[in-house]
Each structure stands twice: as structure tokens, then as C-alpha cells.
Enzyme design. Structure first.
Site, PDB file in Angstrom:
ATOM      1  N   ARG A   6       1.249   7.697  -3.091  1.00  0.00           N
ATOM      2  CA  ARG A   6       2.371   6.767  -3.069  1.00  0.00           C
ATOM      3  C   ARG A   6       3.629   7.577  -2.792  1.00  0.00           C
ATOM      4  O   ARG A   6       3.704   8.757  -3.124  1.00  0.00           O
ATOM      5  CB  ARG A   6       2.503   6.045  -4.402  1.00  0.00           C
ATOM      6  CG  ARG A   6       1.265   5.234  -4.802  1.00  0.00           C
ATOM      7  CD  ARG A   6       1.459   4.618  -6.187  1.00  0.00           C
ATOM      8  NE  ARG A   6       0.315   3.791  -6.571  1.00  0.00           N
ATOM      9  CZ  ARG A   6      -0.729   4.224  -7.266  1.00  0.00           C
ATOM     10  NH1 ARG A   6      -0.780   5.503  -7.657  1.00  0.00           N
ATOM     11  NH2 ARG A   6      -1.727   3.415  -7.576  1.00  0.00           N
ATOM     12  N   LYS A  32       0.697   5.789 -11.391  1.00  0.00           N
ATOM     13  CA  LYS A  32       1.167   4.663 -12.189  1.00  0.00           C
ATOM     14  C   LYS A  32       0.663   4.766 -13.622  1.00  0.00           C
ATOM     15  O   LYS A  32      -0.474   5.154 -13.865  1.00  0.00           O
ATOM     16  CB  LYS A  32       0.690   3.336 -11.574  1.00  0.00           C
ATOM     17  CG  LYS A  32       1.436   2.938 -10.318  1.00  0.00           C
ATOM     18  CD  LYS A  32       1.007   1.552  -9.869  1.00  0.00           C
ATOM     19  CE  LYS A  32       1.824   1.078  -8.669  1.00  0.00           C
ATOM     20  NZ  LYS A  32       1.416  -0.271  -8.222  1.00  0.00           N
ATOM     21  N   HIS A  75       4.265   3.099   2.968  1.00  0.00           N
ATOM     22  CA  HIS A  75       3.086   2.705   2.191  1.00  0.00           C
ATOM     23  C   HIS A  75       1.906   2.377   3.098  1.00  0.00           C
ATOM     24  O   HIS A  75       0.744   2.500   2.686  1.00  0.00           O
ATOM     25  CB  HIS A  75       3.417   1.503   1.305  1.00  0.00           C
ATOM     26  CG  HIS A  75       2.452   1.313   0.179  1.00  0.00           C
ATOM     27  ND1 HIS A  75       2.332   2.216  -0.866  1.00  0.00           N
ATOM     28  CD2 HIS A  75       1.540   0.344  -0.068  1.00  0.00           C
ATOM     29  CE1 HIS A  75       1.408   1.797  -1.704  1.00  0.00           C
ATOM     30  NE2 HIS A  75       0.902   0.671  -1.238  1.00  0.00           N
ATOM     31  N   ARG A 113      -0.514   5.154   3.362  1.00  0.00           N
ATOM     32  CA  ARG A 113      -1.507   5.197   2.279  1.00  0.00           C
ATOM     33  C   ARG A 113      -2.650   4.237   2.580  1.00  0.00           C
ATOM     34  O   ARG A 113      -3.824   4.569   2.370  1.00  0.00           O
ATOM     35  CB  ARG A 113      -0.817   4.846   0.961  1.00  0.00           C
ATOM     36  CG  ARG A 113      -1.720   4.752  -0.261  1.00  0.00           C
ATOM     37  CD  ARG A 113      -0.840   4.575  -1.493  1.00  0.00           C
ATOM     38  NE  ARG A 113      -1.500   3.869  -2.565  1.00  0.00           N
ATOM     39  CZ  ARG A 113      -2.220   4.438  -3.525  1.00  0.00           C
ATOM     40  NH1 ARG A 113      -2.387   5.749  -3.531  1.00  0.00           N
ATOM     41  NH2 ARG A 113      -2.767   3.723  -4.482  1.00  0.00           N
ATOM     42  N   HIS A 129      -6.713   3.864  -8.116  1.00  0.00           N
ATOM     43  CA  HIS A 129      -6.854   2.461  -8.488  1.00  0.00           C
ATOM     44  C   HIS A 129      -7.597   2.349  -9.813  1.00  0.00           C
ATOM     45  O   HIS A 129      -8.625   2.997 -10.011  1.00  0.00           O
ATOM     46  CB  HIS A 129      -7.636   1.683  -7.418  1.00  0.00           C
ATOM     47  CG  HIS A 129      -6.846   1.431  -6.179  1.00  0.00           C
ATOM     48  ND1 HIS A 129      -7.433   1.078  -4.976  1.00  0.00           N
ATOM     49  CD2 HIS A 129      -5.513   1.467  -5.940  1.00  0.00           C
ATOM     50  CE1 HIS A 129      -6.486   0.910  -4.064  1.00  0.00           C
ATOM     51  NE2 HIS A 129      -5.317   1.145  -4.621  1.00  0.00           N
ATOM     52  N   TYR A 172     -10.238  -2.944   1.210  1.00  0.00           N
ATOM     53  CA  TYR A 172     -10.265  -2.167   2.451  1.00  0.00           C
ATOM     54  C   TYR A 172     -11.552  -2.380   3.241  1.00  0.00           C
ATOM     55  O   TYR A 172     -11.610  -2.051   4.420  1.00  0.00           O
ATOM     56  CB  TYR A 172     -10.088  -0.677   2.144  1.00  0.00           C
ATOM     57  CG  TYR A 172      -8.707  -0.355   1.652  1.00  0.00           C
ATOM     58  CD1 TYR A 172      -7.627  -0.307   2.521  1.00  0.00           C
ATOM     59  CD2 TYR A 172      -8.472  -0.125   0.304  1.00  0.00           C
ATOM     60  CE1 TYR A 172      -6.345  -0.038   2.061  1.00  0.00           C
ATOM     61  CE2 TYR A 172      -7.194   0.149  -0.167  1.00  0.00           C
ATOM     62  CZ  TYR A 172      -6.144   0.190   0.721  1.00  0.00           C
ATOM     63  OH  TYR A 172      -4.883   0.454   0.263  1.00  0.00           O
TER      64      TYR A 172
END
Length: 312
Positions: free
Chosen positions: A165, A190, A258, A261, A284, A293
Site C-alpha cells: 500500500r 493495517k 493503488h 498493488r 489480507h 482477483y
């Protein structure tokens, strides 16, 4: 100006402010996410002012029922808010209520029981491999200062080459990737979660070139990437420069930092990367987030990371 007034009693105002500071400092949420949660809960308090007949306090929050929350979501939906915005708003309210619950002030069970609006499935929009290579190449950068062109190329190469990120890339310290033998990077993402990501030789070379040209001393304990005046590099600078590249290369509006990514994940999956590995590389929490994806590129060519990535 009325929109920015906080219609709440002092006890709730103070608790909400403490919650927002906690999100930024302890949870390490991005400034954009914290700002969105601030805005969503402010709108919720505006709703409660009319719903409760006056500025709400913690006692009013403690007496909330699921029907009250459903009323807020219905009002936002009638105002034109989409499912994604409603879901984020509910997440912010739940987070605030859990914060108050941990302090023994409310019971957040009602909010937890409320189902979030169904989110529409939208596919990420990656760049093609050739477009991504153009974007991350130092030759493609438009900055007049060579060190800034090298810096931008290094940042964008990390987004595409390691799936970082932008906040993760700009949060790297001077001691990170100080040698071209540092092929693995520990990233804090995150929620303060850490993960290990491989770093391609092309990214290491880009960072080494940036270090060589950077006019500022890169303290090992300070930030690696610097702004034009030597301070922390603002994400908006990279986003602005990406917009210039987008125009120069005739790329679509979806070609953002982004999107690099997204391109990292899509190109790995299309060339043989497995979902579990890509989930770990992206950081994730849920495999279902990564599974989106699979709808982007289903061609399968190779089996391992080094041979899978177009920049390897």
C-alpha cells in the site's frame, strides 16, 4: 458550517474524540479512513439530534436499538448513499460503540447484530504488464530533479513489485532495504499487522539509485522517502505525479498508485501464483478479499514468485 458542528453533549464529544485518536495512534488506520469514520459518525450524530429531539449524549447512545440504526441507514440511503458508503458508515458506528462498550458505557450488541448492506462486487482494475513497467521505470518519470524521479520510481516499483500500500511504502525507515542483498521486507500494514514480502532486484536497484541521488541524509531511524524539502513524503505527491504519468502515457483514470498493488496481485495470479500466497503478500485478513482477483485474469503460466512476476 453547520455540517462541521458536532451535535452531541460534552461527554459524547469527548469520548468520540478519544476514539478517533485511538484509531490513528493505536489501530494505525490511514488518515483517509479516520477522516471517513469521523464524517460518518458526525452524520450519525446529526441524525440522532432529530431522532432524539436534541443533542445526544452517552446515555442516548446506550439506549439505541437496532431499529434506530436501521433508521439512520435508511435516511442515508434516501439521501443517495450507496451500499459501500452505508457499510463503511455502519462499520464506523460499530467501532465507536465497541470503544464505548470497553469503557463500560454502553452495550454494543444491538449494532453487532445489525446486518451490513450487501456490497456490490466490483473487480479491481489493474494495469497491463507493459503499462505497469512504463509507470515504474525511472525513464518514465516526469520530474525535473533526477533524485525526485528516482524517488518516484522507487516508490512505484515497491507498489507494483511487492504489492505494498502507498502508506506502507512511505512508512519505510531509512534502515529498511539498505542493501541490495535485503530480499525480504517486514511490512507493518493495517491494524499494526506485520507481514514479510519479497523484494525484487529491480526494486532494490531503484531504491539504491534513489539513495545515491537523494540530497538529504537518510537517518536509519527516520523515513526512507523524503519530500522536496526533506520532510516526510506526502502520499498526495505520489498520487499527483501518477496523475501526470497517466496523462502522459494515455492511461485510464483507474491507473492510480493503488492500481499498481492490484496489478501486482492480478499478474501474479495470472502467472501461477496461488491465492493463499497472494493473500499473505497483500496482508489480507480474509481469503475472500483476495479471491476477487480470480475474476480479473485466469491465465496460468508459472508456479513460483520469481518466475511469476513480470519484473523478475
Amino acid at each position: 458550517m453547520q455540517e462541521f458542528l458536532i451535535p452531541a453533549k460534552p461527554d459524547l464529544q469527548a469520548a468520540r474524540e478519544s476514539w478517533l485518536k485511538m484509531l490513528a495512534r493505536e489501530r494505525r488506520l490511514s488518515p483517509e479512513t479516520v477522516e471517513a469514520y469521523e464524517r460518518d459518525t458526525r452524520q450519525f450524530l446529526h441524525f440522532l439530534t432529530g431522532h432524539c429531539g436534541g443533542s445526544p449524549g452517552i446515555s442516548d447512545i446506550a439506549n439505541l436499538r437496532p431499529a434506530d440504526l436501521r433508521g439512520f441507514l435508511a435516511a442515508r440511503r434516501n439521501a443517495g448513499a450507496g451500499a459501500r458508503t452505508l457499510g463503511r458508515g455502519l462499520a464506523g458506528i460499530r467501532s465507536l460503540l465497541r470503544f464505548l462498550e470497553r469503557r463500560g458505557l454502553v452495550n454494543a450488541a444491538g449494532a453487532a447484530a445489525l446486518r451490513a448492506p450487501r456490497q456490490p462486487k466490483s473487480l479491481p482494475k489493474p494495469l497491463t504488464a507493459s503499462d505497469a513497467k512504463q509507470v515504474v521505470s525511472v525513464e518514465g518519470q516526469l520530474a525535473e530533479e533526477p533524485w525526485i524521479a528516482a524517488r518516484n520510481a522507487a516508490v512505484l516499483t515497491l507498489l507494483y513489485g511487492s504489492g505494498l500500500r502507498i502508506s506502507e511504502a512511505l512508512g519505510l525507515a531509512g534502515a529498511d532495504l539498505a542493501s541490495e542483498t535485503d530480499t525480504v521486507l517486514r511490512v507493518t500494514g493495517k491494524g499494526g499487522k506485520t507481514r514479510l514480502v519479497p523484494v525484487l532486484p529491480v526494486a532494490l536497484r531503484a531504491i539504491a539509485e534513489y539513495r545515491r541521488l537523494c540530497p538529504y541524509h537518510l537517518d536509519p531511524k527516520g523515513l526512507l522517502f523524503r519530500g522536496a524539502r526533506g520532510g516526510p513524503l506526502n502520499p498526495a505527491i505520489i498520487q499527483r505525479d501518477m496523475a501526470k504519468l497517466r496523462s502522459a502515457l494515455n492511461l485510464p483514470d483507474t491507473a492510480t498508485p493503488h492500481a499498481l498493488r492490484h496489478s501486482f496481485a492480478t499478474h501474479l495470479l495470472g502467472r501461477g501464483g496461488d491465492l493463499r500466497t497472494i493473500q499473505e503478500l497483500l496482508g489480507h485478513a480474509s481469503l475472500s478479499t483476495t479471491q476477487i482477483y480470480t475474476g480479473v485474469d485466469t491465465a496460468r503460466l508459472l508456479e513460483i514468485y520469481e518466475s511469476a512476476h513480470p519484473r523478475a
